[in-house]
Motif scaffolding. Sequence first.
Motif, PDB file in Angstrom:
ATOM      1  N   ALA A  54       0.847  -1.192   0.000  1.00  0.00           N
ATOM      2  CA  ALA A  54       0.000   0.000   0.000  1.00  0.00           C
ATOM      3  C   ALA A  54       0.892   1.255   0.000  1.00  0.00           C
ATOM      4  N   PRO A  55       0.353   2.392  -0.443  1.00  0.00           N
ATOM      5  CA  PRO A  55      -1.045   2.621  -0.815  1.00  0.00           C
ATOM      6  C   PRO A  55      -1.329   2.227  -2.264  1.00  0.00           C
ATOM      7  N   TYR A  56      -2.612   1.991  -2.535  1.00  0.00           N
ATOM      8  CA  TYR A  56      -3.072   1.638  -3.871  1.00  0.00           C
ATOM      9  C   TYR A  56      -3.920   2.773  -4.434  1.00  0.00           C
ATOM     10  N   ASP A  57      -3.696   3.069  -5.701  1.00  0.00           N
ATOM     11  CA  ASP A  57      -4.520   4.080  -6.371  1.00  0.00           C
ATOM     12  C   ASP A  57      -5.887   3.518  -6.725  1.00  0.00           C
ATOM     13  N   LEU A  85      -9.871   0.692   3.023  1.00  0.00           N
ATOM     14  CA  LEU A  85      -9.924   2.150   2.922  1.00  0.00           C
ATOM     15  C   LEU A  85      -8.606   2.766   3.367  1.00  0.00           C
ATOM     16  N   GLU A  86      -8.021   2.207   4.423  1.00  0.00           N
ATOM     17  CA  GLU A  86      -6.767   2.747   4.928  1.00  0.00           C
ATOM     18  C   GLU A  86      -5.618   2.515   3.955  1.00  0.00           C
ATOM     19  N   GLN A  87      -5.739   1.489   3.108  1.00  0.00           N
ATOM     20  CA  GLN A  87      -4.688   1.200   2.127  1.00  0.00           C
ATOM     21  C   GLN A  87      -4.895   1.940   0.811  1.00  0.00           C
ATOM     22  N   LEU A  88      -5.974   2.705   0.726  1.00  0.00           N
ATOM     23  CA  LEU A  88      -6.279   3.462  -0.479  1.00  0.00           C
ATOM     24  C   LEU A  88      -5.510   4.780  -0.462  1.00  0.00           C
ATOM     25  N   ALA A  89      -4.867   5.105  -1.577  1.00  0.00           N
ATOM     26  CA  ALA A  89      -4.121   6.355  -1.687  1.00  0.00           C
ATOM     27  C   ALA A  89      -5.076   7.548  -1.642  1.00  0.00           C
ATOM     28  N   GLU A  90      -4.529   8.686  -1.311  1.00  0.00           N
ATOM     29  CA  GLU A  90      -5.324   9.915  -1.361  1.00  0.00           C
ATOM     30  C   GLU A  90      -5.818  10.111  -2.783  1.00  0.00           C
ATOM     31  N   ASP A  91      -7.087  10.389  -2.930  1.00  0.00           N
ATOM     32  CA  ASP A  91      -7.751  10.517  -4.232  1.00  0.00           C
ATOM     33  C   ASP A  91      -7.837   9.182  -4.978  1.00  0.00           C
ATOM     34  N   GLY A  92      -7.538   8.068  -4.284  1.00  0.00           N
ATOM     35  CA  GLY A  92      -7.693   6.762  -4.898  1.00  0.00           C
ATOM     36  C   GLY A  92      -9.150   6.373  -5.011  1.00  0.00           C
ATOM     37  N   ARG A  93      -9.396   5.273  -5.711  1.00  0.00           N
ATOM     38  CA  ARG A  93     -10.776   4.823  -5.960  1.00  0.00           C
ATOM     39  C   ARG A  93     -10.908   3.361  -5.585  1.00  0.00           C
ATOM     40  N   LEU A  94     -11.947   3.049  -4.811  1.00  0.00           N
ATOM     41  CA  LEU A  94     -12.250   1.681  -4.408  1.00  0.00           C
ATOM     42  C   LEU A  94     -13.613   1.315  -4.981  1.00  0.00           C
ATOM     43  N   VAL A  95     -13.673   0.215  -5.738  1.00  0.00           N
ATOM     44  CA  VAL A  95     -14.902  -0.224  -6.397  1.00  0.00           C
ATOM     45  C   VAL A  95     -15.349  -1.539  -5.788  1.00  0.00           C
ATOM     46  N   THR A 118     -25.426  -3.011  -5.715  1.00  0.00           N
ATOM     47  CA  THR A 118     -25.152  -1.956  -6.672  1.00  0.00           C
ATOM     48  C   THR A 118     -23.645  -1.782  -6.765  1.00  0.00           C
ATOM     49  N   LEU A 119     -23.128  -1.663  -7.971  1.00  0.00           N
ATOM     50  CA  LEU A 119     -21.702  -1.443  -8.155  1.00  0.00           C
ATOM     51  C   LEU A 119     -21.400   0.035  -7.903  1.00  0.00           C
ATOM     52  N   VAL A 120     -20.573   0.313  -6.920  1.00  0.00           N
ATOM     53  CA  VAL A 120     -20.271   1.692  -6.559  1.00  0.00           C
ATOM     54  C   VAL A 120     -18.760   1.903  -6.501  1.00  0.00           C
ATOM     55  N   ALA A 121     -18.356   3.139  -6.653  1.00  0.00           N
ATOM     56  CA  ALA A 121     -16.968   3.550  -6.478  1.00  0.00           C
ATOM     57  C   ALA A 121     -16.927   4.610  -5.396  1.00  0.00           C
ATOM     58  N   VAL A 122     -15.962   4.483  -4.492  1.00  0.00           N
ATOM     59  CA  VAL A 122     -15.831   5.435  -3.399  1.00  0.00           C
ATOM     60  C   VAL A 122     -14.387   5.914  -3.313  1.00  0.00           C
ATOM     61  N   THR A 123     -14.202   7.014  -2.615  1.00  0.00           N
ATOM     62  CA  THR A 123     -12.879   7.520  -2.317  1.00  0.00           C
ATOM     63  C   THR A 123     -12.828   7.889  -0.845  1.00  0.00           C
ATOM     64  N   ARG A 124     -11.641   7.964  -0.281  1.00  0.00           N
ATOM     65  CA  ARG A 124     -11.506   8.295   1.134  1.00  0.00           C
ATOM     66  C   ARG A 124     -11.936   9.735   1.375  1.00  0.00           C
ATOM     67  N   ASP A 125     -12.616   9.934   2.510  1.00  0.00           N
ATOM     68  CA  ASP A 125     -13.030  11.285   2.911  1.00  0.00           C
ATOM     69  C   ASP A 125     -13.076  11.325   4.434  1.00  0.00           C
ATOM     70  N   PRO A 126     -12.034  11.854   5.071  1.00  0.00           N
ATOM     71  CA  PRO A 126     -11.996  11.862   6.535  1.00  0.00           C
ATOM     72  C   PRO A 126     -13.107  12.669   7.176  1.00  0.00           C
ATOM     73  N   TYR A 152     -15.590   7.688   3.995  1.00  0.00           N
ATOM     74  CA  TYR A 152     -15.519   7.635   2.540  1.00  0.00           C
ATOM     75  C   TYR A 152     -16.745   8.311   1.950  1.00  0.00           C
ATOM     76  N   ARG A 153     -16.660   8.656   0.685  1.00  0.00           N
ATOM     77  CA  ARG A 153     -17.816   9.199  -0.032  1.00  0.00           C
ATOM     78  C   ARG A 153     -17.936   8.523  -1.394  1.00  0.00           C
ATOM     79  N   ARG A 154     -19.149   8.401  -1.860  1.00  0.00           N
ATOM     80  CA  ARG A 154     -19.422   7.748  -3.127  1.00  0.00           C
ATOM     81  C   ARG A 154     -19.133   8.721  -4.270  1.00  0.00           C
ATOM     82  N   VAL A 155     -18.410   8.240  -5.287  1.00  0.00           N
ATOM     83  CA  VAL A 155     -18.079   9.096  -6.424  1.00  0.00           C
ATOM     84  C   VAL A 155     -18.672   8.583  -7.733  1.00  0.00           C
TER      85      VAL A 155
END
Length: 266
Positions: A140-143, A159-169, A178-186, A192-195
């Motif tokens: 980590a971190p992963y984009d 989530l903790e291994q996700l890079a800043e501005d990274g995307r987790l699907v 539902t297929l969703v993509a999120v990014t970290r949001d402290p 996290y927040r859904r993007v």
Amino acid sequence: MDPAVLRDDMVDGLEHALGRPLPEGIGLAMRTVPRREFVEDAPYDNRPSTVDGAVTLAPGTVARLLTALDPREGDEALVVGAGAGYTAAVLAELLDGRRVHALDIARPQVYRARSNLEAAGYGEVLVDCREGSSGLPEYAPYDRILIEAGVVEPPRPLLEQLAEDGRLVFPKGNGDQTLVAVTRDPDAPDGYRRVDERGPVQFAPLLVDGEQPGVTRNRTQREDRERAERGPSPGWEHEWLDWGERLSGRERRSGAPDYGDYGDRR
């Protein structure tokens, strides 16, 4: 028929069904990766395949997942749920094999994914045997992180291994998904927040340690059965606990993975 022609026909069929081209990089990668190394029976049909528990998603599903993931050149990516390795291979074609990491909770599937990836020319992809929710913190971190299993909420370690501005699907939900993509949001309540959202999907749930094939979920039941089989001996309980730690990978958390009998990274 020439396999390259079959791959082109596969992608052309997907694009015709969608009514639009796939993203250029994803379409090109799927026209390049030899899916026959992952699926023997009708490899270029748009349908999933399962062999000895190792799942290869339908090409259309892979295209949907990777479109939601939106991988970019230079990204580091993690696939949770390696299956037979096809999704990781397409990502490796997009990003470079050394930037793609995958894990699976079932050791036979890890073996199969590694073998398939090597045969397809993507042996540099790292595939490790881990519980999916724990991720692979050593790299980590992963984009980009892709979970090929249903979860209600993204596991905190991922989530903790996700890079800043990274995307987790991930497929969100138990029954209806539902297929969703999120990014970290402290600042968000859940971190996290859904993007992005890509419509309904249906995946098996993410397994936790003990739910992989051939392993009893209740640890006490397993301990009783194994102790009865081998008979009591001094220090047996300590040995069993140590064995459990090795299987779960906790011994390797402090450094790079120790593949042991899993084999070396190619």
